[in-house]
Every structure is written in structure tokens, then in C-alpha cells.
Enzyme design. Sequence first.
Site, PDB file in Angstrom:
ATOM      1  N   LYS A 130       0.722  -1.365   0.047  1.00 53.01           N
ATOM      2  CA  LYS A 130       0.117   0.130  -0.095  1.00 53.01           C
ATOM      3  C   LYS A 130       0.797   1.209  -0.035  1.00 53.01           C
ATOM      4  O   LYS A 130       0.548   2.189  -0.732  1.00 53.01           O
ATOM      5  CB  LYS A 130      -1.058   0.033   1.230  1.00 53.01           C
ATOM      6  N   LYS A 169      -9.691  -2.954  -5.805  1.00 54.87           N
ATOM      7  CA  LYS A 169     -10.053  -1.544  -6.281  1.00 54.87           C
ATOM      8  C   LYS A 169      -8.667  -0.881  -6.545  1.00 54.87           C
ATOM      9  O   LYS A 169      -8.666   0.214  -7.506  1.00 54.87           O
ATOM     10  CB  LYS A 169     -10.908  -0.789  -5.103  1.00 54.87           C
ATOM     11  N   LYS A 220      -4.609 -10.470  -7.277  1.00 55.95           N
ATOM     12  CA  LYS A 220      -5.930 -10.175  -6.499  1.00 55.95           C
ATOM     13  C   LYS A 220      -6.875  -9.185  -7.051  1.00 55.95           C
ATOM     14  O   LYS A 220      -6.412  -7.964  -7.411  1.00 55.95           O
ATOM     15  CB  LYS A 220      -5.221  -9.967  -5.150  1.00 55.95           C
TER      16      LYS A 220
HETATM   17  P1  TYM Z   1     -10.963  -5.159   3.262  1.00 51.90           P
HETATM   18  O1  TYM Z   1     -12.067  -4.013   3.436  1.00 51.90           O
HETATM   19  O2  TYM Z   1      -9.713  -4.855   2.183  1.00 51.90           O
HETATM   20  O3  TYM Z   1     -11.630  -6.357   2.445  1.00 51.90           O
HETATM   21  C1  TYM Z   1     -12.727  -6.828   3.030  1.00 51.90           C
HETATM   22  C2  TYM Z   1     -12.468  -8.340   2.973  1.00 51.90           C
HETATM   23  O4  TYM Z   1     -12.504  -8.807   1.619  1.00 51.90           O
HETATM   24  C3  TYM Z   1     -11.626  -9.873   1.416  1.00 51.90           C
HETATM   25  N1  TYM Z   1     -11.004  -9.655  -0.026  1.00 51.90           N
HETATM   26  C4  TYM Z   1     -10.850 -10.798  -0.769  1.00 51.90           C
HETATM   27  N2  TYM Z   1     -11.131 -11.995  -0.752  1.00 51.90           N
HETATM   28  C5  TYM Z   1     -10.975 -12.646  -1.868  1.00 51.90           C
HETATM   29  N3  TYM Z   1     -10.613 -12.263  -3.154  1.00 51.90           N
HETATM   30  C6  TYM Z   1     -10.249 -10.862  -3.265  1.00 51.90           C
HETATM   31  N4  TYM Z   1      -9.705 -10.556  -4.350  1.00 51.90           N
HETATM   32  C7  TYM Z   1     -10.457  -9.723  -1.898  1.00 51.90           C
HETATM   33  N5  TYM Z   1     -10.260  -8.831  -1.880  1.00 51.90           N
HETATM   34  C8  TYM Z   1     -10.759  -8.351  -0.682  1.00 51.90           C
HETATM   35  C9  TYM Z   1     -10.525  -9.426   2.346  1.00 51.90           C
HETATM   36  O5  TYM Z   1      -9.718 -10.497   2.869  1.00 51.90           O
HETATM   37  C10 TYM Z   1     -11.390  -8.911   3.593  1.00 51.90           C
HETATM   38  O6  TYM Z   1     -11.774 -10.080   4.580  1.00 51.90           O
HETATM   39  N6  TYM Z   1      -7.907  -5.203   6.973  1.00 51.90           N
HETATM   40  C11 TYM Z   1      -9.295  -5.600   6.528  1.00 51.90           C
HETATM   41  C12 TYM Z   1     -10.484  -4.775   7.329  1.00 51.90           C
HETATM   42  C13 TYM Z   1     -10.293  -5.329   9.004  1.00 51.90           C
HETATM   43  C14 TYM Z   1     -10.606  -6.383   9.587  1.00 51.90           C
HETATM   44  C15 TYM Z   1     -10.507  -6.283  10.792  1.00 51.90           C
HETATM   45  C16 TYM Z   1     -10.791  -7.600   8.953  1.00 51.90           C
HETATM   46  C17 TYM Z   1     -10.184  -4.195   9.659  1.00 51.90           C
HETATM   47  N7  TYM Z   1     -10.402  -5.068  11.118  1.00 51.90           N
HETATM   48  C18 TYM Z   1     -10.719  -7.176  11.783  1.00 51.90           C
HETATM   49  C19 TYM Z   1     -11.082  -8.891  10.090  1.00 51.90           C
HETATM   50  C20 TYM Z   1     -11.023  -8.365  11.177  1.00 51.90           C
HETATM   51  C21 TYM Z   1      -9.594  -5.273   5.223  1.00 51.90           C
HETATM   52  O7  TYM Z   1      -8.678  -4.270   4.617  1.00 51.90           O
HETATM   53  O8  TYM Z   1     -10.397  -5.609   4.475  1.00 51.90           O
END
Ligand code: TYM
Length: 329
Positions: free
Chosen positions: A112, A197, A194
Site C-alpha cells: 500500500k 480496487k 488479486k
Molecule cells: P478489506 O476491506 O480490504 O476487504 C474486506 C474483506 O474482503 C476480502 N477480500 C478478498 N477476498 C478474496 N479475494 C479478493 N480479491 C479479496 N479482496 C478483498 C479481504 O480479505 C477481507 O476479508 N484489514 C481488513 C479490514 C479489517 C478487519 C478487521 C478484518 C479491519 N479490522 C478485523 C477482519 C477483522 C481489510 O482491509 O479488508
Amino acid sequence: RPRVLSGIQPTAGSFHLGNYLGAVRQWVALQEDHDAFYCVVDLHAITVEQNPKELRQNTRVSAAQLLALGIDPDRATLFVQSHVPEHAQLGWLMQCMTGFGEAARMTQFKDKSARQEQSVGVGLFTYPILQAADILLYQAHYVPVGEDQRQHLELTRDLATRFNSRYGKTFRLPEAYIVKDTAKIFDLQEPTAKMSKSVPGGVVELLEDPKRSAKKIRSAVTDTGREIIFDVENKPGVSNLLTIYSALTGRTVESLVLDYEGKGYGDLKKDLGEVFTEWVTPVQERVRTYLDDVASLDKILARGAERARDVASVTLRRSYEKIGFVLPE
Ligand code: TYM
């Protein structure tokens, strides 16, 4: 009942197909027989600059999408992270437990920060530590996420272990709940990357015009040869489409492969475009309904925040006590 917690960022407004298949779909399934906590992580969103008006709107749009996708606020606790101040508070304790080098090893930060055009804030660096606090506050057994979150879950376990051994047992060690088949959905234009966005191109957004999605699916990059088979190594494009198709219809990849014997990539893509459109159209209608009544939506979130605080405040108080703070009367 075992506890689950997960979160999703409101950054983008619309979720994409990877978010749904990798995470939210499991959230919906798990709420049936788990004590589930799901949050829209606005504190995490501001680790990169946000437009305030858009952040406010995107937070509500995110909550509306979770409801439209099947999160039931009577079964699961759905809330906004900033409504529960304990996240930031435990986040500070966790920062004081984390080594600088340990935080610097997080690969998502490296990716990032390399992509950031503006200067990189400290919040982006400590992002995974706040995530650890999110999870530990609820004493979660399982954390349903996509593959890209695995390293953050390991950090969470390390921090919990360190805190427990220094101050006595305080936190449960959570386990990542990652469903192998859909743990990583790939970009349609670049099927070895992956879906995300931040790498625009072949990203299917849940709130875009389904015609646009169908077109993206029809023009997905497929592989050399013409046979429709599941082979991630040699046919990443076709395999990704089969994974998505299977997840959206509940049909096995094997039965799809049999069905498409003798047919071409074009047929598969056209059909998947239709499958997606049929699935997403009612989702979009429900999102609109929730957003038409923001007062009710906000009420759902307020109720969720209250339930979340009941749990989070107990853990925070216990951690304060363990660490040696004088507790306020
Ligand atoms: P975020 O908002 O980027 O994504 C949300 C969830 O979507 C999953 N994901 C994917 N799974 C499969 N293929 C993909 N291409 C793909 N892109 C995204 C992510 O793995 C995620 O589960 N850090 C986290 C948010 C967060 C969180 C937490 C998660 C904050 N606190 C506590 C779990 C527990 C995040 O950025 O997700």
C-alpha cells in the site's frame, strides 16, 4: 456459541466480487450458529486521505450492502467501528506491545505504501495493530477473511500471546477462517493478481450497472487453448471464472466443467455475465431500499454499537486492569 468478528473498509463505496466471495458470504453463513460481530471499519479507512462527505456516505452504503447481502441485524451485531471507542483505546495498548520491525514486516503495508502517491501516514503503518485490537476486544474464536488478511491474523495472535504472557491470560487466540476455494478472487484482466480496487481493470463492483459487469466478464482475459478446465497454474483466467460461477450458483466446479465440455470460452463468459446479473439485481434493489431510509439504517447501526460496546468495554477494562492502570470508579 463460538464468537466471530470481521470488518470491511468503507473506502470504496461499492464492494467488489472478491470482498463478497472471499469474506461477506462467509459472514452471512456464520451468523446462523455463531455469535457474530461485523463492523464497517471507518477508523481504518482514514489511514489514507478521505473526503469527509464521501466517507460518511460510503460508510452507510457499506452497511446497506452488508444488510442487502444477507447480514441479519437481529442475529448478528452490525456496527460502525468509530461508534465503539474501545477499538481506538485497545489499539493504543496494542501499539505499545508491537515491535517496530514486527510492524514493518507487514506485506500489505509495503504494497500500500509503495502505491500511495501522497506521503504515507503513520496510521497506514499501524493499521494491522488496530485490526488486532478489533479482533481481540470481542474474544473472537474465528475471523472470516480472504487470504490477504492471513498475515494480520498472525500478528494478532502474536500480540495476544505476548500480552497474555506478560500480564496474565486476557485475550483468546483467534483463528483465521479462510475458505480455500474463494480465498483469493483474481482480477479479470490480470488473473494472477488479486481483484482489488487499487489495481483497477477487471474489478466487478456490486453497485455498478450490471450491464457493465457483464461486459467486464465477457471481456475477461482467458488463456491460450480452448478447453474449459480448472487448472490454476496453466489456466488462471478460466479457473477464476469457474470459481466465481461455482460460488454464485452453488454448483461444483466439476459439474460446470462437464457442462461446458465442447463449448468455448465465449459461452462460459456470456453465461457467467447472466448469472452475475441475476444474482446482483435484487441485491442492488435492497441496497437502494436501505439507503432510502437512512434514519432506520442509522438506528440499526446504533443498536449494533450498543451491543458491541457491552462486550468491548468488558475486555478493555480487564486489559487496563492487567496493564496496571488505576481504573476510574
Ligand atoms: P478489506 O476491506 O480490504 O476487504 C474486506 C474483506 O474482503 C476480502 N477480500 C478478498 N477476498 C478474496 N479475494 C479478493 N480479491 C479479496 N479482496 C478483498 C479481504 O480479505 C477481507 O476479508 N484489514 C481488513 C479490514 C479489517 C478487519 C478487521 C478484518 C479491519 N479490522 C478485523 C477482519 C477483522 C481489510 O482491509 O479488508
